[in-house]
Design an enzyme around this catalytic site. Structure first.
Site, PDB file in Angstrom:
ATOM      1  N   SER A 141     110.256  13.931  -6.514  1.00 59.25           N
ATOM      2  CA  SER A 141     110.344  13.660  -7.942  1.00 59.25           C
ATOM      3  C   SER A 141     110.557  12.160  -8.136  1.00 59.25           C
ATOM      4  CB  SER A 141     111.519  14.427  -8.554  1.00 59.25           C
ATOM      5  OG  SER A 141     111.824  13.961  -9.862  1.00 59.25           O
ATOM      6  N   TYR A 185     120.337  16.739  -8.336  1.00 60.89           N
ATOM      7  CA  TYR A 185     118.880  16.702  -8.255  1.00 60.89           C
ATOM      8  C   TYR A 185     118.398  15.376  -7.662  1.00 60.89           C
ATOM      9  CZ  TYR A 185     114.027  17.526  -9.669  1.00 60.89           C
ATOM     10  OH  TYR A 185     112.673  17.729  -9.673  1.00 60.89           O
TER      11      TYR A 185
END
Length: 268
Positions: free
Chosen positions: A155, A169
């Site tokens: 990501s 995350y």
């Protein structure tokens, strides 16, 4: 493939017809999309997910595109599960050529409000399971001795922080980047390439609200798009090219690479 053949027909570099691909998280937004992309390109698919009903929907969509599919109702939760996924794929199709790890999760909370167990759950789902699946599939590819393609899911948050409770995350995706680079180095001489796709916000069931014509969506989009040179959010088709590139012979000289599919978000 000879230089002459490539120059006459460069599209051959992207030909994955008949290749055997494992896609974990095949019931999720990116996993289902990845499965359809690979099916449309002619790959044989071992689709892996814990949600049997959603997995069946993905398989049906892949079959409609002409893809030969086999469903494995499982999660890559530990070493035994990952080894079993690879073994079942080999029993069904005879080999493994491509691995796409699209399984994972997120937990959003400010660090003082997040229980350590939730942090560890995200790290396990995004990092440990990626490592275990790459290990299991990579061992088979090494035995085959013909190289292979491993694509992990990173990501933009592996590179950039986020103020809205993304410590778990961001840390997990940074770790995925580290695995990608380390394995790219470790397996470079073997013909196995290990790369990662790192998107920013893409249209999916989880982000659909950001594309809506509401005051809240407009406010969030305005702030976000100020950082995106392309001036828009990502669409599913924006991931098709990067995935096909990393899953095909076209990327043979690329390994340990993080491919940002982000409209320039991480560039500025």
């Amino acid at each position: 493939m000879s230089e002459d053949a490539v120059l006459k027909n460069p599209a051959l570099l992207f030909d994955i017809r008949g290749k055997v691909a494992i896609v974990t998280g095949a019931s999720g937004a990116f996993g289902a999309l990845a499965a359809r992309i690979l099916a449309g390109a002619g790959a044989k698919l071992a689709l892996v997910a814990g949600n049997a009903a959603a997995l069946a929907e993905t398989a049906q969509a892949c079959k409609a595109l002409g893809g030969e599919t086999h469903c494995i109702n499982a999660r890559p939760s530990d070493e035994a599960a990952c080894e079993a996924i690879v073994e079942e794929t080999v029993r069904r199709f005879g080999r493994v050529d491509i691995l796409v790890v699209a399984s994972g999760k997120n937990e959003v909370a400010k660090i003082v409000d997040m229980e350590p167990a939730r942090f560890l759950d995200v790290m396990d789902a995004n990092v440990t399971q990626s490592w275990l699946m790459a290990r299991a599939a990579g061992k088979r590819m090494l035995e085959q001795g013909e190289g292979g393609k491993i694509v992990l899911m990173s990501s933009a948050r592996g590179l950039l922080g986020h103020p809205a409770g993304y410590t778990a995350y961001c840390a997990s995706k940074a770790a995925v980047d580290g695995i990608t680079k380390a394995l790219g180095c470790e397996w470079g001489p073997t013909g196995i390439t290990v790369n990662a796709i790192a998107p920013t916000v893409f249209r999916s069931p989880l982000t659909a609200w950001m594309f809506e014509d509401t005051d809240r969506a407009k406010e969030v989009r305005t702030g976000f798009l100020a950082r995106v040179p392309k001036g828009r959010l990502g669409e599913p088709e924006d991931l098709a090219g990067p995935l096909l590139f990393l899953a095909s012979k076209a990327s043979d000289f690329y390994t340990g690479h993080i491919l940002y599919a982000d409209g320039g978000y991480t560039a500025g």
